[in-house]
Design an enzyme around this catalytic site. Structure first.
Site, short mmCIF file in Angstrom:
data_model
loop_
_atom_site.label_atom_id
_atom_site.label_comp_id
_atom_site.label_asym_id
_atom_site.label_seq_id
_atom_site.Cartn_x
_atom_site.Cartn_y
_atom_site.Cartn_z
N SER A 41 0.86 -1.27 0.00
CA SER A 41 -0.15 -0.28 0.46
C SER A 41 0.99 1.44 -0.15
CB SER A 41 -0.91 0.37 1.43
OG SER A 41 -1.47 -0.53 1.73
N HIS A 88 -1.20 -2.87 -7.92
CA HIS A 88 -1.72 -2.93 -6.59
C HIS A 88 -3.30 -2.09 -6.71
CE1 HIS A 88 -3.02 0.57 -3.24
NE2 HIS A 88 -2.50 -0.15 -2.96
N GLU A 137 -3.25 -0.14 -9.51
CA GLU A 137 -2.28 0.62 -10.16
C GLU A 137 -0.81 -0.49 -10.29
OE1 GLU A 137 -3.74 4.63 -6.89
OE2 GLU A 137 -2.01 2.32 -6.34
N ASN A 158 -3.70 5.87 -2.36
CA ASN A 158 -3.74 6.09 -1.34
C ASN A 158 -2.49 7.21 -1.02
OD1 ASN A 158 -5.00 3.71 -0.34
ND2 ASN A 158 -2.43 2.59 -0.72
N1 CAA Z 1 -17.27 -10.41 -2.69
C1 CAA Z 1 -18.11 -10.26 -4.00
N2 CAA Z 1 -19.24 -9.64 -3.65
C2 CAA Z 1 -19.05 -8.61 -2.67
C3 CAA Z 1 -17.78 -8.35 -1.63
C4 CAA Z 1 -17.37 -8.92 -1.63
N3 CAA Z 1 -16.32 -9.62 -0.74
N4 CAA Z 1 -18.30 -7.07 -0.55
C5 CAA Z 1 -19.86 -6.52 -1.92
N5 CAA Z 1 -20.06 -6.88 -3.17
C6 CAA Z 1 -20.97 -7.37 -3.64
C7 CAA Z 1 -22.34 -7.75 -3.04
O1 CAA Z 1 -23.39 -9.10 -4.13
C8 CAA Z 1 -23.03 -7.81 -2.16
O2 CAA Z 1 -24.64 -8.03 -2.06
P1 CAA Z 1 -24.76 -9.08 -1.42
O3 CAA Z 1 -24.71 -8.60 0.29
O4 CAA Z 1 -26.26 -9.48 -1.61
O5 CAA Z 1 -23.91 -10.09 -1.07
C9 CAA Z 1 -23.09 -5.65 -3.06
O6 CAA Z 1 -21.81 -5.86 -2.91
C10 CAA Z 1 -22.88 -4.50 -1.69
O7 CAA Z 1 -22.63 -5.08 -0.96
P2 CAA Z 1 -22.48 -4.24 0.67
O8 CAA Z 1 -24.11 -4.44 0.70
O9 CAA Z 1 -22.10 -5.76 1.72
O10 CAA Z 1 -22.10 -3.08 1.09
P3 CAA Z 1 -21.56 -2.11 -0.25
O11 CAA Z 1 -23.22 -1.62 -1.61
O12 CAA Z 1 -21.56 -0.49 0.23
O13 CAA Z 1 -20.93 -1.95 -1.10
C11 CAA Z 1 -18.10 -2.07 -1.31
C12 CAA Z 1 -19.99 -2.64 -0.73
C13 CAA Z 1 -18.35 -2.58 -2.40
C14 CAA Z 1 -17.42 -2.39 -0.80
C15 CAA Z 1 -18.66 -0.74 -0.98
O14 CAA Z 1 -19.02 -0.11 0.11
C16 CAA Z 1 -17.21 0.05 -1.70
O15 CAA Z 1 -17.03 0.26 -2.51
N6 CAA Z 1 -17.09 0.45 -0.34
C17 CAA Z 1 -15.22 1.35 -0.49
C18 CAA Z 1 -14.26 0.26 -0.46
C19 CAA Z 1 -13.20 0.75 -0.75
O16 CAA Z 1 -13.23 2.42 -0.77
N7 CAA Z 1 -12.28 0.54 -0.74
C20 CAA Z 1 -10.80 0.95 -1.04
C21 CAA Z 1 -10.06 0.73 0.26
S1 CAA Z 1 -8.37 1.24 -0.06
C22 CAA Z 1 -7.74 -0.25 -0.43
O17 CAA Z 1 -7.77 -1.02 -1.02
C23 CAA Z 1 -5.92 0.22 -0.62
C24 CAA Z 1 -5.06 -0.09 0.32
O18 CAA Z 1 -4.27 -0.66 -0.03
C25 CAA Z 1 -5.76 0.18 1.78
P1 NAD Z 2 -4.23 -9.15 6.26
O1 NAD Z 2 -3.63 -9.12 7.49
O2 NAD Z 2 -5.17 -9.24 5.33
O3 NAD Z 2 -3.36 -10.45 5.58
C1 NAD Z 2 -1.76 -10.85 5.30
C2 NAD Z 2 -1.55 -12.28 5.00
O4 NAD Z 2 -0.19 -12.54 5.25
C3 NAD Z 2 -2.45 -13.16 6.37
O5 NAD Z 2 -2.54 -14.61 6.27
C4 NAD Z 2 -0.86 -13.59 6.95
O6 NAD Z 2 -0.90 -14.70 8.22
C5 NAD Z 2 -0.26 -14.02 5.24
N1 NAD Z 2 1.95 -13.88 5.56
C6 NAD Z 2 2.60 -12.82 6.67
N2 NAD Z 2 3.99 -12.65 6.65
C7 NAD Z 2 3.19 -14.01 6.08
C8 NAD Z 2 4.65 -14.77 5.04
N3 NAD Z 2 5.87 -14.82 5.65
N4 NAD Z 2 4.81 -15.72 4.09
C9 NAD Z 2 3.60 -15.49 3.35
N5 NAD Z 2 3.17 -15.31 4.03
C10 NAD Z 2 2.73 -14.06 5.10
O7 NAD Z 2 -3.49 -8.23 4.61
P2 NAD Z 2 -4.31 -7.51 3.79
O8 NAD Z 2 -4.91 -6.75 3.70
O9 NAD Z 2 -4.29 -8.84 2.77
O10 NAD Z 2 -2.44 -7.36 2.96
C11 NAD Z 2 -1.75 -7.60 2.36
C12 NAD Z 2 -0.75 -6.46 1.85
O11 NAD Z 2 -1.75 -5.66 1.15
C13 NAD Z 2 -0.17 -5.44 2.41
O12 NAD Z 2 1.11 -4.80 1.86
C14 NAD Z 2 -1.50 -4.45 2.66
O13 NAD Z 2 -0.69 -2.63 2.56
C15 NAD Z 2 -1.80 -4.47 1.28
N6 NAD Z 2 -2.94 -3.76 0.79
C16 NAD Z 2 -3.94 -3.83 1.68
C17 NAD Z 2 -4.85 -3.25 1.29
C18 NAD Z 2 -6.69 -3.46 2.41
O14 NAD Z 2 -7.77 -2.44 1.99
N7 NAD Z 2 -5.85 -4.02 3.32
C19 NAD Z 2 -5.88 -3.06 0.16
C20 NAD Z 2 -3.98 -2.96 -0.55
C21 NAD Z 2 -3.25 -2.75 -1.17
#
Ligand code: CAA
Ligand code: NAD
Length: 310
Positions: free
Chosen positions: A145, A166, A178, A216
């Protein structure tokens, strides 16, 4: 920090660009929320997948999670044909095998994609080991991330075959990937990663190897500012979430999203950035976030974060 940015902006692809490699088999290391989601989408688009984690119980949980996510997908896709939906699920799951031996899995694959804990040293150690095991043609990629891909790749000898992919959470629903190239990533590798993202049905954007890439770099400071706003007593977390959903049209409020991403991951991201650029107020640490993580409240995945989950 400045030199890190400058270095990345000077990145240029090799002028002797070769053909991109078609990725048919992928090893995904880490079967948590991201790794399992990527494995599911790769398998559903006809790729052979080996999912690796540290224990069989984690891998079983990951496969169970994929199955329930696939059920949600087919409920809509095969609404009128539930039997075809069940067939589809079985076909997808057949494309997935699991392993607790990363080095053995890496011996026969086109791509190793890492999605383990957000810790530079652990990622470097993993790739350093896999570099010795994987064939020459195998591309390495990280789903980090926030960490520089250049630093993660530094323990390997395949800098030209190393990039970033990503994905976003939840992977089956989020349409973006990405694709990150470092100054050493070859054009051939970059194209292979772009094509892989597209083959998974995602829209791709090209990113430089800068902190947080595109999404991010904007999203994480926003989520952290929501915590600081709450810490200053300027709004309850419930009101802040409602405000951003109804006032800005976001599908989740910042506290819901923090819990969804994982508070441990958010803390790892912020700690890394504030270490890199301690004077940047956007990267200032949050006491409340640190407290919740110290208490093991990582969000949805542990049942409690800012909110409680069943
Ligand atoms: N797998 C499959 N289908 C899914 C799902 C999953 N994990 N999650 C949701 N769905 C689908 C399903 O069809 C679901 O309908 P059902 O509940 O009947 O199965 C439908 O989406 C609607 O879901 P929800 O009613 O649970 O809720 P929602 O309408 O709010 O949608 C969401 C869920 C798609 C997650 C939406 O809330 C959303 O887009 N949230 C924002 C997510 C976001 O910003 N993600 C980026 C995070 S940052 C990142 O990832 C990067 C990083 O490095 C940290
Ligand atoms: P998570 O905690 O859900 O899962 C991480 C997994 O890695 C665990 O199951 C752990 O047992 C396993 N693990 C740790 N060390 C290991 C090793 N040496 N060998 C094999 N397996 C190992 O974490 P996550 O949310 O899936 O995030 C994973 C990566 O993806 C991180 O780098 C995170 O920054 C990135 N990421 C996270 C998100 C998010 O929304 N959570 C979105 C995009 C990218």
């Amino acid at each position: 920090m400045a030199s890190f940015f400058t270095h990345q902006l000077c990145r240029s692809f090799s002028s002797t660009a070769l053909r991109s490699v078609a990725i048919k088999h992928v090893v995904i290391i880490g079967g948590g929320q991201m790794g399992a989601g990527i494995a599911q989408v790769a398998a559903a688009t006809g790729h052979q997948v080996t999912l690796v984690d540290t224990s069989d119980s984690i891998l079983q949980k990951a496969v169970k999670g994929m199955e329930s996510s696939l059920k949600r997908v087919v409920k809509k896709k095969f609404a009128d044909k539930p039997e075809a939906g069940e067939e589809f699920i079985q076909k997808v799951l057949k494309n997935v095998s699991t392993s607790t031996d990363a080095a053995a899995a890496a011996q026969h694959t086109d791509l190793v994609l890492e999605a383990i804990v957000e810790n530079l040293q652990i990622k470097q150690d993993l790739f350093g080991t896999l570099d010795k095991a994987a064939p020459e043609h195998t591309i390495f990629a990280s789903n980090t991330s926030s960490l520089p891909i250049t630093d993660i790749a530094s323990t390997t000898t395949r800098l030209d075959r190393f990039g970033g992919l990503h994905f976003f959470n939840p992977v089956p629903m989020m349409k973006l990937v990405e694709v990150i190239g470092t100054s050493a990533t070859s054009q051939e590798t970059f194209d292979s990663l772009l094509n892989f993202g597209k083959a998974l049905g995602k829209t791709t954007v090209s990113c430089k190897d800068t902190p947080g890439f595109i999404v991010n770099r904007l999203l994480v400071p926003y989520m952290l500012e929501a915590i600081r706003l709450h810490e200053r007593g300027h709004g309850s977390k419930e009101d802040i979430d409602i405000a951003m959903k109804l006032g800005a049209g976001y599908p989740m409020g910042p506290f819901e999203l923090l819990d969804y991403v994982g508070l441990d991951t958010c803390k790892f991201i912020m700690d890394g950035w504030s270490q890199m650029d301690p004077d940047n107020p956007l990267f200032a640490k949050s006491q409340l976030l640190n407290k919740l993580v110290a208490e093991g409240k990582f969000g949805k995945k542990t049942g409690e974060g800012f909110y409680k989950y069943k």
